[in-house]
Design an enzyme around this catalytic site. Structure first.
Site, short mmCIF file in Angstrom:
data_model
loop_
_atom_site.label_atom_id
_atom_site.label_comp_id
_atom_site.label_asym_id
_atom_site.label_seq_id
_atom_site.Cartn_x
_atom_site.Cartn_y
_atom_site.Cartn_z
N ASN A 9 5.65 -1.22 -10.41
CA ASN A 9 6.08 -2.60 -10.18
C ASN A 9 4.91 -3.33 -9.53
O ASN A 9 4.65 -3.15 -8.34
CB ASN A 9 7.31 -2.61 -9.25
CG ASN A 9 7.68 -4.01 -8.83
OD1 ASN A 9 7.22 -4.99 -9.41
ND2 ASN A 9 8.54 -4.11 -7.82
N LYS A 11 4.62 -6.38 -8.90
CA LYS A 11 5.06 -7.54 -8.11
C LYS A 11 4.22 -8.76 -8.48
O LYS A 11 3.82 -8.91 -9.62
CB LYS A 11 5.01 -7.22 -6.61
CG LYS A 11 5.70 -5.92 -6.26
CD LYS A 11 5.94 -5.78 -4.80
CE LYS A 11 6.42 -4.38 -4.49
NZ LYS A 11 7.05 -4.26 -3.19
N HIS A 96 15.87 -6.08 -7.65
CA HIS A 96 14.91 -5.63 -6.64
C HIS A 96 15.25 -6.30 -5.30
O HIS A 96 15.65 -7.46 -5.26
CB HIS A 96 13.48 -5.98 -7.06
CG HIS A 96 12.45 -5.31 -6.22
ND1 HIS A 96 12.11 -5.77 -4.97
CD2 HIS A 96 11.71 -4.19 -6.44
CE1 HIS A 96 11.19 -4.97 -4.46
NE2 HIS A 96 10.93 -4.01 -5.33
N GLU A 98 13.48 -7.53 -3.06
CA GLU A 98 12.76 -8.78 -2.77
C GLU A 98 13.47 -9.96 -3.43
O GLU A 98 13.51 -11.07 -2.88
CB GLU A 98 11.29 -8.67 -3.21
CG GLU A 98 10.51 -7.78 -2.24
CD GLU A 98 9.31 -7.07 -2.85
OE1 GLU A 98 8.87 -7.42 -3.96
OE2 GLU A 98 8.83 -6.12 -2.21
N GLU A 168 16.10 2.27 -3.76
CA GLU A 168 14.96 1.76 -2.99
C GLU A 168 15.44 1.30 -1.62
O GLU A 168 15.88 0.15 -1.46
CB GLU A 168 14.32 0.57 -3.73
CG GLU A 168 13.74 0.94 -5.07
CD GLU A 168 12.55 0.05 -5.40
OE1 GLU A 168 11.50 0.61 -5.72
OE2 GLU A 168 12.66 -1.18 -5.31
N GLY A 174 7.08 -1.11 0.80
CA GLY A 174 5.86 -1.77 1.27
C GLY A 174 5.57 -1.54 2.73
O GLY A 174 4.71 -2.20 3.32
N SER A 214 7.35 3.13 -0.83
CA SER A 214 6.12 3.74 -0.31
C SER A 214 5.82 5.11 -0.92
O SER A 214 5.37 6.03 -0.23
CB SER A 214 6.15 3.83 1.22
OG SER A 214 6.24 2.52 1.78
N GLY A 235 5.45 0.59 -6.08
CA GLY A 235 4.93 -0.75 -5.87
C GLY A 235 3.44 -0.70 -5.60
O GLY A 235 2.62 -0.58 -6.51
N GLY A 236 3.07 -0.76 -4.31
CA GLY A 236 1.66 -0.86 -3.91
C GLY A 236 0.77 0.17 -4.60
O GLY A 236 -0.33 -0.16 -5.06
C1 PEP Z 1 8.85 -1.62 -4.96
O1 PEP Z 1 8.55 -2.76 -4.71
O2 PEP Z 1 9.65 -1.39 -5.89
C2 PEP Z 1 8.26 -0.56 -4.15
C3 PEP Z 1 8.78 0.63 -4.21
O3 PEP Z 1 7.16 -0.89 -3.39
P1 PEP Z 1 6.21 0.12 -2.55
O4 PEP Z 1 5.96 1.32 -3.40
O5 PEP Z 1 4.99 -0.68 -2.28
O6 PEP Z 1 6.97 0.47 -1.32
#
Ligand code: PEP
Length: 257
Positions: A9, A11, A96, A98, A168, A174, A214, A235-236
């Site tokens: 993802n 983002k 999600h 966010e 999640e 994040g 994460s 994500g990141g």
């Molecule tokens: C996400 O946004 O779906 C996510 C899991 O982010 P991160 O891996 O950065 O925590």
């Protein structure tokens, strides 16, 4: 056997050039579909076509991060399911945290999007997860139940051919704080039991439940080894090939009995 699924993802990151470069690197590392791991990248809307070209013919699939529940028409700023399919998307991330927490999406609005996507054979990665205060006050399972119930209202079992769930925990997204393997397995097994009760044991056994929050090369293996963890929504770490590719490799190297 559920095939692992590792999805990135991105983002609101990347421009078309950096998106194409990142996608190209993933495509080169996954030149053909992997037998045991499905791979997808989900860039922002403006980069979808660039990424579609970069992953064409490879084992990496394309996903979007949102979709309108409406048919094409007078909805300024929205993007219809038809448009995502048209540029080659196989997946869309819906619900999600966010979007739930920053952009005010509700289970009702998410459910309308889920129905719109699956009705046109677009795969859905449906995200659910509790906040830190909800976890600390012992509400995790009730929150997950409510989100599943609300986001999947009137979604029948046939739709599950195209639905993947992503657990999640909001406090892990994040933040660099990852759920422990026990916390992840407990939530995933709860979600699987929810699917068995709401649908049936076959849907529960076949539906993939990804962990997100994460995920990094350092923790991917132990999370993915859990019996009810079927992949990762990343994500990141999906923005760096040095992080994303080892997560895919970690999944490839796990063989569940
Ligand atoms: C996400 O946004 O779906 C996510 C899991 O982010 P991160 O891996 O950065 O925590």
């Amino acid at each position: 056997m559920r095939r692992f699924f590792v999805a990135g993802n991105w983002k609101m990151n990347t421009l078309s050039r950096s998106a194409a470069e990142l996608a190209g690197a993933v495509a080169r590392a996954v030149p053909a579909a992997l037998p045991t791991v499905q791979v997808a990248v989900c860039p922002p809307f403006p980069s979808l076509t660039a990424v579609a070209s970069a992953v064409a013919g490879s084992g990496a699939e394309l996903g979007a991060q949102n979709a309108s529940p409406e048919k094409p028409g007078a909805f300024t700023g929205e993007v219809a399911v038809e448009m995502l399919l048209d540029v080659g998307c196989r997946w869309v991330i819906l619900g999600h945290s966010e979007r739930r927490l920053i952009l005010g999406e509700t289970d009702d609005s998410i459910c309308r999007k889920v129905r719109a996507a699956v009705s046109q054979q677009l795969g859905v990665i449906l995200c659910v997860g509790e906040t830190l205060s909800q976890r600390q006050s012992g509400q995790t399972e009730a929150v997950l139940d409510g989100q599943m119930q609300g986001s999947l209202a009137e979604v029948d079992e046939r739709a599950f051919a195209r639905i993947v769930i992503a657990y999640e925990p909001v406090w892990a997204i994040g933040t660099g704080v990852t759920a422990t393997t026990e916390q992840a397995e407990s939530a995933h097994s709860h979600l699987r039991n929810w699917l068995a009760a709401r649908y049936n044991p076959r849907i529960a056994a076949e539906t993939r439940i990804l962990y997100g929050g994460s995920v990094k090369p350092q923790n991917a293996r132990s999370l993915l080894e859990q019996p009810d963890v079927d992949g990762a929504l990343v994500g990141g770490a999906s923005l760096k090939t040095d992080d994303f590719l080892p997560i895919i490799r970690a999944a490839e190297n796990i063989h569940k009995g």
